[in-house]
Scaffold this motif. Structure first.
Motif, PDB file in Angstrom:
ATOM      1  N   ALA A 198      36.235  -8.209 -34.079  1.00 28.57           N
ATOM      2  CA  ALA A 198      36.359  -9.651 -34.244  1.00 28.57           C
ATOM      3  C   ALA A 198      35.535 -10.173 -35.418  1.00 28.57           C
ATOM      4  CB  ALA A 198      35.931 -10.354 -32.968  1.00 28.57           C
ATOM      5  N   ILE A 199      35.984 -11.277 -35.986  1.00 28.63           N
ATOM      6  CA  ILE A 199      35.234 -11.993 -37.003  1.00 28.63           C
ATOM      7  C   ILE A 199      35.238 -13.482 -36.660  1.00 28.63           C
ATOM      8  CG2 ILE A 199      35.637 -10.358 -38.890  1.00 28.63           C
ATOM      9  CD1 ILE A 199      37.919 -12.135 -39.827  1.00 28.63           C
TER      10      ILE A 199
ATOM     11  N   VAL B 214      40.804 -11.479 -34.617  1.00 28.40           N
ATOM     12  CA  VAL B 214      40.721 -10.058 -34.941  1.00 28.40           C
ATOM     13  C   VAL B 214      41.071  -9.861 -36.411  1.00 28.40           C
ATOM     14  CG1 VAL B 214      41.722  -7.784 -34.501  1.00 28.40           C
ATOM     15  CG2 VAL B 214      41.248  -9.340 -32.602  1.00 28.40           C
ATOM     16  N   ARG B 215      40.162  -9.248 -37.134  1.00 26.85           N
ATOM     17  CA  ARG B 215      40.391  -8.984 -38.555  1.00 26.85           C
ATOM     18  C   ARG B 215      41.489  -7.939 -38.724  1.00 26.85           C
ATOM     19  NH1 ARG B 215      39.025  -4.885 -41.660  1.00 26.85           N
ATOM     20  NH2 ARG B 215      38.590  -5.117 -43.888  1.00 26.85           N
ATOM     21  N   LEU B 216      42.496  -8.259 -39.525  1.00 22.76           N
ATOM     22  CA  LEU B 216      43.609  -7.344 -39.767  1.00 22.76           C
ATOM     23  C   LEU B 216      43.522  -6.678 -41.128  1.00 22.76           C
ATOM     24  CD1 LEU B 216      46.531  -9.544 -38.373  1.00 22.76           C
ATOM     25  CD2 LEU B 216      45.249  -7.739 -37.183  1.00 22.76           C
ATOM     26  N   ASN B 217      43.099  -7.471 -42.124  1.00 21.94           N
ATOM     27  CA  ASN B 217      43.039  -6.939 -43.485  1.00 21.94           C
ATOM     28  C   ASN B 217      42.127  -7.835 -44.314  1.00 21.94           C
ATOM     29  OD1 ASN B 217      43.830  -5.096 -45.565  1.00 21.94           O
ATOM     30  ND2 ASN B 217      45.152  -6.693 -46.408  1.00 21.94           N
ATOM     31  N   GLU B 218      41.609  -7.266 -45.399  1.00 19.87           N
ATOM     32  CA  GLU B 218      40.712  -8.047 -46.249  1.00 19.87           C
ATOM     33  C   GLU B 218      40.721  -7.456 -47.648  1.00 19.87           C
ATOM     34  OE1 GLU B 218      35.968  -9.258 -46.492  1.00 19.87           O
ATOM     35  OE2 GLU B 218      36.747  -8.192 -44.745  1.00 19.87           O
TER      36      GLU B 218
ATOM     37  N   ASP C  79      44.340 -15.026 -34.901  1.00 17.52           N
ATOM     38  CA  ASP C  79      43.386 -15.926 -34.264  1.00 17.52           C
ATOM     39  C   ASP C  79      43.518 -15.893 -32.751  1.00 17.52           C
ATOM     40  OD1 ASP C  79      45.487 -17.606 -33.478  1.00 17.52           O
ATOM     41  OD2 ASP C  79      45.176 -19.036 -35.112  1.00 17.52           O
ATOM     42  N   LEU C  80      42.685 -16.651 -32.068  1.00 15.81           N
ATOM     43  CA  LEU C  80      42.633 -16.602 -30.609  1.00 15.81           C
ATOM     44  C   LEU C  80      43.920 -17.064 -29.946  1.00 15.81           C
ATOM     45  CD1 LEU C  80      38.981 -17.861 -29.953  1.00 15.81           C
ATOM     46  CD2 LEU C  80      39.821 -15.530 -30.247  1.00 15.81           C
TER      47      LEU C  80
END
Length: 271
Positions: free
Chosen positions: A194-195, A208-212, A221-222
């Motif tokens: 999570a971020i 939840v971070r998927l890509n960056e 998002d939630l």
């Protein structure tokens, strides 16, 4: 003895040793496997599997994760193998690698390859070795009551904010299942870390971070929505709370906890 002769004898000894090693480890020469492999792993005692675990940490964990959870390499705890999941197929995959991928040949003896096979198969079947003492039916009711399907999916029911649980009872042992309920931050798979983002507009976004990349970050998002945010619009980027899942320690009594673990243990998937 003349120096030239000494060198020649040394080279002959080296060639002999290398040839002997190559018979045990074809990966040293790059040659394909010679001879028939047994269908069933001949090294699958508990001692062999523990040796395989040590070998895994040395040769495999950098890409596949300390617990086989994946990362740069495939998630081995899922018990699903792209190149085949029989003992023989896993042996070949580990021995010669996967052409066209980052998976290299593992350069250890054949005996140790078999030990790795045993450990890899154990990673994807921890729950098959144990039977939970709780009441799975009561646990299923607790699963529904606590809204677990708001983040997890079982077959067609639920969402994908957290890991799917269809076969969690095959993949994970009882101790892991209980820990995931009372201390969820102890282990979070890379795909579900999570971020929390504080935007310059004043909005706070968690998920939840998927890509960056250098310019943006993508997350779920939630509410289950996919979002892509420019880093120019982010004031603060926090990763200090890697799990979105709340702890159920104190929220469930001992019997309820045992029942919920029993329900999760009963989810073996379609195998």
């Amino acid at each position: 003895m003349k120096p030239v002769r000494v060198v020649a004898i040394s080279l002959a000894i080296l060639v002999t040793i290398t040839a002997a090693q190559a018979q045990q480890n074809p990966a040293l020469t790059g040659e394909p496997l010679i001879g028939a492999l047994p269908e069933v792993n001949p090294f699958e005692t508990e001692a062999d599997i523990q040796q395989g675990a040590a070998l895994f940490q040395t040769h495999c964990s950098y890409c596949h994760g300390v617990h086989g959870e994946g990362g740069r390499g495939a998630d081995l705890a899922a018990g699903e193998y792209r190149m085949g999941g029989s003992d023989r197929e896993l042996f070949k995959t580990i021995r010669i690698g996967v052409p066209g991928s980052e998976m290299p040949a593992v350069r250890v003896s054949d005996d140790d390859i078999w030990r790795l096979v045993g450990y890899v198969k154990r990673l994807g079947s921890q729950g098959l070795l144990e039977k939970a003492p709780g009441d799975a039916v009561a646990g299923e009711a607790l699963y529904a009551k606590n809204g677990c399907s708001g983040c997890h999916r079982i077959r067609q029911n639920g969402t994908d904010l957290g890991p799917a649980l269809d076969d969690i009872g095959r993949r994970r042992g009882l101790a892991f299942l209980e820990q995931s309920l009372v201390m969820p931050e102890a282990y979070v798979a890379n795909a579900f870390r999570a971020i929390q983002l504080a935007l310059k507009s004043g909005e706070t976004v968690a998920g939840v971070r998927l890509n960056e990349d250098d310019l943006s970050v993508q997350l779920r998002d939630l509410g289950g929505n996919l979002r892509s945010l420019s880093k120019d619009n982010i004031r603060e980027f926090r990763r200090d709370k890697p799990s979105l899942m709340p702890s159920y320690e104190g929220r469930l009594n001992k019997a309820e906890l045992a029942n919920l673990v029993a329900y999760l243990n009963s989810l073996k998937g379609a195998r």
